[in-house]
Structure formats: C-alpha cells, structure tokens
Write a protein that holds these residues in place. Structure first.
Motif, short mmCIF file in Angstrom:
data_model
loop_
_atom_site.label_atom_id
_atom_site.label_comp_id
_atom_site.label_asym_id
_atom_site.label_seq_id
_atom_site.Cartn_x
_atom_site.Cartn_y
_atom_site.Cartn_z
N ILE A 102 0.83 -1.21 0.00
CA ILE A 102 0.00 0.00 0.00
C ILE A 102 0.86 1.25 0.00
CG2 ILE A 102 -1.56 1.37 1.44
CD1 ILE A 102 -2.95 -1.16 2.25
N SER A 103 0.51 2.19 -0.86
CA SER A 103 1.22 3.45 -0.93
C SER A 103 0.21 4.57 -1.16
CB SER A 103 2.25 3.44 -2.07
OG SER A 103 2.82 4.73 -2.24
N SER A 104 0.47 5.72 -0.55
CA SER A 104 -0.38 6.88 -0.77
C SER A 104 0.15 7.73 -1.92
CB SER A 104 -0.47 7.72 0.50
OG SER A 104 0.82 8.16 0.88
N SER A 105 1.26 7.33 -2.48
CA SER A 105 1.80 8.02 -3.65
C SER A 105 1.26 7.35 -4.91
CB SER A 105 3.32 7.94 -3.66
OG SER A 105 3.83 8.32 -4.93
N PRO A 106 0.94 8.11 -5.94
CA PRO A 106 0.45 7.50 -7.18
C PRO A 106 1.54 6.77 -7.97
CG PRO A 106 0.62 9.87 -7.44
CD PRO A 106 0.89 9.59 -6.01
N ARG A 107 2.79 7.02 -7.65
CA ARG A 107 3.88 6.51 -8.48
C ARG A 107 3.94 4.99 -8.61
NH1 ARG A 107 9.45 9.39 -7.17
NH2 ARG A 107 10.00 8.11 -8.95
N PRO A 108 3.71 4.20 -7.53
CA PRO A 108 3.84 2.75 -7.68
C PRO A 108 2.70 2.08 -8.44
CG PRO A 108 4.10 3.44 -5.40
CD PRO A 108 3.51 4.58 -6.14
N TYR A 109 1.65 2.81 -8.72
CA TYR A 109 0.47 2.19 -9.32
C TYR A 109 0.63 2.11 -10.83
CZ TYR A 109 -1.49 2.48 -4.71
OH TYR A 109 -1.69 2.32 -3.36
N ASP A 110 0.53 0.88 -11.32
CA ASP A 110 0.80 0.61 -12.74
C ASP A 110 -0.42 0.81 -13.62
OD1 ASP A 110 2.46 -2.06 -11.23
OD2 ASP A 110 3.50 -0.39 -12.22
N TYR A 111 -1.58 0.57 -13.08
CA TYR A 111 -2.79 0.60 -13.89
C TYR A 111 -3.79 1.60 -13.30
CZ TYR A 111 -0.71 -3.76 -15.41
OH TYR A 111 0.17 -4.70 -15.88
N TRP A 112 -4.44 2.33 -14.20
CA TRP A 112 -5.38 3.38 -13.80
C TRP A 112 -6.65 3.29 -14.63
CZ3 TRP A 112 -4.47 6.98 -9.93
CH2 TRP A 112 -3.17 7.00 -9.40
N GLY A 113 -7.77 3.61 -13.99
CA GLY A 113 -9.01 3.73 -14.73
C GLY A 113 -9.14 5.12 -15.33
N GLN A 114 -10.25 5.34 -16.01
CA GLN A 114 -10.46 6.61 -16.71
C GLN A 114 -11.07 7.66 -15.79
OE1 GLN A 114 -12.59 4.15 -16.74
NE2 GLN A 114 -14.56 5.15 -16.42
N GLY A 115 -11.56 7.25 -14.64
CA GLY A 115 -12.12 8.18 -13.67
C GLY A 115 -13.63 8.29 -13.74
N THR A 116 -14.23 8.63 -12.61
CA THR A 116 -15.66 8.86 -12.54
C THR A 116 -15.89 10.13 -11.71
OG1 THR A 116 -17.81 7.87 -11.99
CG2 THR A 116 -16.00 7.38 -10.50
N GLN A 117 -16.79 10.98 -12.20
CA GLN A 117 -17.00 12.28 -11.54
C GLN A 117 -17.93 12.13 -10.35
OE1 GLN A 117 -15.80 15.55 -12.40
NE2 GLN A 117 -16.74 16.05 -10.42
N VAL A 118 -17.52 12.71 -9.25
CA VAL A 118 -18.36 12.82 -8.05
C VAL A 118 -18.53 14.30 -7.75
CG1 VAL A 118 -18.51 12.40 -5.57
CG2 VAL A 118 -17.66 10.60 -7.09
N THR A 119 -19.78 14.73 -7.70
CA THR A 119 -20.09 16.12 -7.40
C THR A 119 -21.01 16.18 -6.19
OG1 THR A 119 -19.90 16.72 -9.73
CG2 THR A 119 -21.00 18.29 -8.28
N VAL A 120 -20.59 16.91 -5.17
CA VAL A 120 -21.37 17.04 -3.95
C VAL A 120 -21.85 18.48 -3.83
CG1 VAL A 120 -21.44 16.68 -1.46
CG2 VAL A 120 -19.95 15.26 -2.89
N SER A 121 -23.15 18.67 -3.85
CA SER A 121 -23.71 20.01 -3.76
C SER A 121 -23.99 20.38 -2.31
CB SER A 121 -24.99 20.10 -4.58
OG SER A 121 -25.97 19.23 -4.04
N SER A 122 -23.86 21.67 -2.03
CA SER A 122 -24.07 22.14 -0.64
C SER A 122 -25.52 22.51 -0.40
CB SER A 122 -23.17 23.35 -0.37
OG SER A 122 -23.44 24.37 -1.30
#
Length: 122
Positions: A102-122
């Motif tokens: 486990i690492s909190s740095s993005p550097r060791p991670y070899d594979y990534w998804g395309q992302g999903t948007q999360v929007t929280v309204s106040s």
C-alpha cells in the motif's frame, strides 16, 4: 493488459452517500493493492484509500471514518463506499492497481481507470 473501469459517480447532496466500483479485466488482481485517488479542478491528484491483497487498508485523514474501501476478489472488483459526503469531496475519482505494498503516492500504481466524476452540492 489490465483495464480498470470505474462506475457509480454522480451528483449528490451534502450528507449523502455514493458507492464507487472499479471493475478489472485482463488479469486477476487478487494479489494487487487496489487504491482510489481523486483530483479536483486545479489541484493535484490525491490519495483517498487503498486496500492490500490481504485486506489491510489505509485512508487519507480527510476521509477516515466516512469512506470505506473493500474488494471482492471473486468479482475482480474494488469498491469505495462514501458516506457523509461534503462539497470538498467533489472530484474525479480514479481507481488504481499495483503489485507493491500500500502506498499513498500514485507513483507505484501501474494501472489506472479513466475516472468517474463525483459532485457534492451544498
């Protein structure tokens, strides 16, 4: 080649909940560390949570007690349950996989998804 596909993002009011999923294909990820990162507009990508292949977890302080990361090796899928959402949680959330610990740095991670948007309204 490993492919990660996130889903479950959307628009939610503050205090609400969302559950993100990260489905992997191309390889069994049962021995991989799975993690979630997020990136808000104009900000760097930041660590959210990670889970090792044996189930150990780590969370960013900003989400500790509100978010829960889990995995289902049989489904080759990782999840991020997000409760008590705040407007500052608004970001694109990315799933990542690594063969390292486990690492909190993005550097060791070899594979990534395309992302999903999360929007929280106040």
């Amino acid at each position: 080649q490993v492919q990660l596909v996130e889903s479950g993002g959307g628009l939610v009011q503050a205090g609400g909940s969302l559950r993100l999923s990260c489905a992997a294909s191309g390889r069994t990820l049962s021995r991989y560390t799975m993690a979630w990162f997020r990136q808000a507009p104009g900000k760097e990508r930041e660590f959210v949570a990670a889970i090792g292949w044996r189930g150990s977890t780590n969370y960013a302080n900003s989400v500790k007690g509100r978010f829960t990361i889990s995995r289902d090796s049989a489904k080759n899928t990782a999840y991020l349950q997000m409760n008590t959402l705040k407007p500052e949680d608004t970001a694109v959330y990315y799933c990542a996989a690594s063969l390292t610990v486990i690492s909190s740095s993005p550097r060791p991670y070899d594979y990534w998804g395309q992302g999903t948007q999360v929007t929280v309204s106040s």
